[in-house]
Design a protein around this motif. Structure first.
Motif, PDB file in Angstrom:
ATOM      1  N   ALA A  99      76.803  22.865  26.952  1.00  0.00           N
ATOM      2  CA  ALA A  99      76.575  24.315  27.022  1.00  0.00           C
ATOM      3  C   ALA A  99      75.174  24.659  26.548  1.00  0.00           C
ATOM      4  O   ALA A  99      74.961  25.629  25.832  1.00  0.00           O
ATOM      5  N   GLY A 100      74.204  23.838  26.975  1.00  0.00           N
ATOM      6  CA  GLY A 100      72.811  24.194  26.770  1.00  0.00           C
ATOM      7  C   GLY A 100      72.407  25.249  27.782  1.00  0.00           C
ATOM      8  O   GLY A 100      73.248  25.939  28.363  1.00  0.00           O
ATOM      9  N   GLY A 101      71.107  25.379  28.036  1.00  0.00           N
ATOM     10  CA  GLY A 101      70.654  26.415  28.956  1.00  0.00           C
ATOM     11  C   GLY A 101      71.223  26.276  30.345  1.00  0.00           C
ATOM     12  O   GLY A 101      71.622  27.267  30.971  1.00  0.00           O
ATOM     13  N   VAL A 102      71.299  25.041  30.865  1.00  0.00           N
ATOM     14  CA  VAL A 102      71.817  24.839  32.223  1.00  0.00           C
ATOM     15  C   VAL A 102      73.322  25.066  32.254  1.00  0.00           C
ATOM     16  O   VAL A 102      73.854  25.709  33.169  1.00  0.00           O
ATOM     17  N   GLY A 103      74.035  24.545  31.260  1.00  0.00           N
ATOM     18  CA  GLY A 103      75.482  24.727  31.221  1.00  0.00           C
ATOM     19  C   GLY A 103      75.881  26.184  31.106  1.00  0.00           C
ATOM     20  O   GLY A 103      76.818  26.647  31.767  1.00  0.00           O
ATOM     21  N   GLY A 137      68.142  20.270  18.814  1.00  0.00           N
ATOM     22  CA  GLY A 137      69.384  20.953  19.170  1.00  0.00           C
ATOM     23  C   GLY A 137      69.512  22.332  18.583  1.00  0.00           C
ATOM     24  O   GLY A 137      70.625  22.869  18.489  1.00  0.00           O
ATOM     25  N   ARG A 138      68.377  22.941  18.193  1.00  0.00           N
ATOM     26  CA  ARG A 138      68.432  24.248  17.565  1.00  0.00           C
ATOM     27  C   ARG A 138      68.326  25.411  18.563  1.00  0.00           C
ATOM     28  O   ARG A 138      68.278  26.580  18.153  1.00  0.00           O
ATOM     29  N   VAL A 139      68.282  25.109  19.841  1.00  0.00           N
ATOM     30  CA  VAL A 139      68.118  26.160  20.863  1.00  0.00           C
ATOM     31  C   VAL A 139      69.462  26.461  21.519  1.00  0.00           C
ATOM     32  O   VAL A 139      70.139  25.572  22.032  1.00  0.00           O
ATOM     33  N   VAL A 140      69.855  27.726  21.494  1.00  0.00           N
ATOM     34  CA  VAL A 140      71.021  28.198  22.241  1.00  0.00           C
ATOM     35  C   VAL A 140      70.492  28.986  23.437  1.00  0.00           C
ATOM     36  O   VAL A 140      69.764  29.975  23.255  1.00  0.00           O
ATOM     37  N   GLY A 141      70.826  28.567  24.622  1.00  0.00           N
ATOM     38  CA  GLY A 141      70.286  29.202  25.815  1.00  0.00           C
ATOM     39  C   GLY A 141      68.978  28.577  26.212  1.00  0.00           C
ATOM     40  O   GLY A 141      68.856  27.355  26.304  1.00  0.00           O
ATOM     41  N   ASP A 189      81.574  21.017  24.432  1.00  0.00           N
ATOM     42  CA  ASP A 189      80.297  20.798  23.753  1.00  0.00           C
ATOM     43  C   ASP A 189      80.585  20.485  22.291  1.00  0.00           C
ATOM     44  O   ASP A 189      81.525  21.039  21.704  1.00  0.00           O
ATOM     45  N   ILE A 190      79.772  19.615  21.705  1.00  0.00           N
ATOM     46  CA  ILE A 190      80.007  19.229  20.316  1.00  0.00           C
ATOM     47  C   ILE A 190      79.478  20.263  19.325  1.00  0.00           C
ATOM     48  O   ILE A 190      79.823  20.232  18.147  1.00  0.00           O
ATOM     49  N   ASP A 191      78.663  21.202  19.794  1.00  0.00           N
ATOM     50  CA  ASP A 191      78.005  22.187  18.921  1.00  0.00           C
ATOM     51  C   ASP A 191      78.830  23.476  18.873  1.00  0.00           C
ATOM     52  O   ASP A 191      79.014  24.129  19.906  1.00  0.00           O
TER      53      ASP A 191
END
Length: 367
Positions: A201-205, A357-361, A224-226
């Motif tokens: 569930a990063g930017g692409v997800g 891994g500190r970026v959401v979106g 997602d693990i986060d």
């Protein structure tokens, strides 16, 4: 020599367009270096774009590192990236000059740049699939990209009108949105309700969560693990967001779906995510591998036939798909992807945050 009509900047010396500032990769594994140099004068069909926003992509980290991890100690070296190379391939900006053979895009027009540029002559390119070209000239990869105040685009056909869409959303469409859209198209006939699983569930997800609802009227399950990214996925419309490392989660998902998912899209691309996704496919299901984090899997070939599952790769998308995506967002409303604008000066810090891994979106650099 006077400038040709419609191209007021042509015919002047290189300094007439002023100076440009870029953050350039000078050697693999090193921080980007700030470079100030004359703005290039476009030749032939080239178009010069003043960059107003450029998104950061996880693949930029691979380009900085200089390789992809193929698993089992193997690496794909990225010597074709350069260096030196200005990275960045999610670009929007304003046309400020054009070569004498460039036509159809007036100076002052605001455009989204399609960066996955092919050679223009091979069978793939003639079929409109520049992104499959084996002699790629992609911006930010083989040619200088958008971590800069200006970028040269080889031809005006690679410029897409994004009017009606916020520019920080539009720039992410060149890779994040396009990758999600193209992957969804590959599974669209199989998906209904919650029979779609998205891994990552990063930017692409996250873009894919929004698009799945817009295009397929499906609310996917996300893994997602986060915890922060799971929360963002549910806020985006996921029917369920799970930790793939949670004990017993695979069994519970199989029960929920009555035998597995019709389709799984893996936006991470590691051994563990691919194996997790394949284990959750129903008979006749399809796994589309998108992520480039790295690794390899062992596939029991008889089970491919017995389970009739399909494994497929998906690499960004075509120019036509990008135009389709922009039309969808213009008609149905731009998705509210979490976007963090940062000054171009913070390019290295932004890459560090992405790696950690500190970026959401999505993060967008603004010159």
């Amino acid at each position: 020599m006077p400038a040709p009509a419609g191209h007021p900047h042509m015919g002047r010396g290189p300094m007439s367009l002023g100076m440009m500032r870029s953050f350039r990769l000078e050697r693999f594994g090193a921080p980007l270096c700030e470079v100030v140099e004359p703005v290039p004068v476009p030749q032939g069909t080239e178009v010069l774009v003043r960059v107003s926003a450029c998104g950061l992509c996880h693949s930029d980290l691979h380009f900085v590192d200089g390789h992809f991890d193929l698993g089992q100690g193997r690496r794909l070296e990225l010597s074709h990236v350069g260096p030196p190379r200005v990275l960045g391939h999610e670009i929007v900006g304003e046309v400020v000059a054009a070569g004498p053979q460039a036509a159809g895009v007036p100076v002052g027009a605001r455009r989204l740049v399609y960066p996955w540029i092919g050679c223009g002559t091979c069978r793939m390119c003639r079929s409109g699939l520049d992104n499959y070209c084996s002699r790629s000239r992609s911006l930010g990869v083989r040619m200088d990209g958008g971590f800069s105040t200006h970028v040269l685009v080889p031809h005006p056909r690679y410029l897409v009108d994004f009017s009606g869409i916020p520019e920080h959303v539009a720039c992410t469409c060149a890779c994040s949105g396009l990758t999600a859209y193209s992957a969804l198209r590959k599974v669209s006939l199989a998906v209904s309700d919650d029979s779609l699983l998205l891994i990552g569930a990063g930017g692409v997800g996250l873009a894919c969560v929004y698009l799945a609802h817009l295009l397929l009227r499906a609310d996917p399950v996300v893994a997602d693990i986060d915890p922060a990214k799971r929360a963002a996925a549910q806020a985006a419309g996921a029917s369920l967001a799970v930790d793939p490392g949670e004990e017993g989660i695979a069994r519970r998902l199989l029960e929920r779906t009555e035998g597995g998912f019709a389709a799984v899209i893996d936006f991470v691309g590691t051994q563990s995510t691919a194996e997790f996704g394949m284990s959750l496919l129903r008979r006749g299901g399809r796994l589309v591998s998108v992520g480039l984090v790295g690794g390899s899997v062992e596939v029991a070939l008889p089970l491919l036939a017995v389970r009739t599952i399909m494994l497929q790769g998906s690499y960004v998308g075509s120019l036509d798909e990008l135009k389709e995506l922009i039309d969808v967002l213009r008609t149905r409303g731009a998705y509210p992807l979490p976007i963090t604008p940062r000054p171009l000066d913070e390019a290295n810090a932004a890459l560090d945050d992405l790696r950690a891994g500190r970026v959401v979106g999505r993060t967008v650099l603004v010159p």
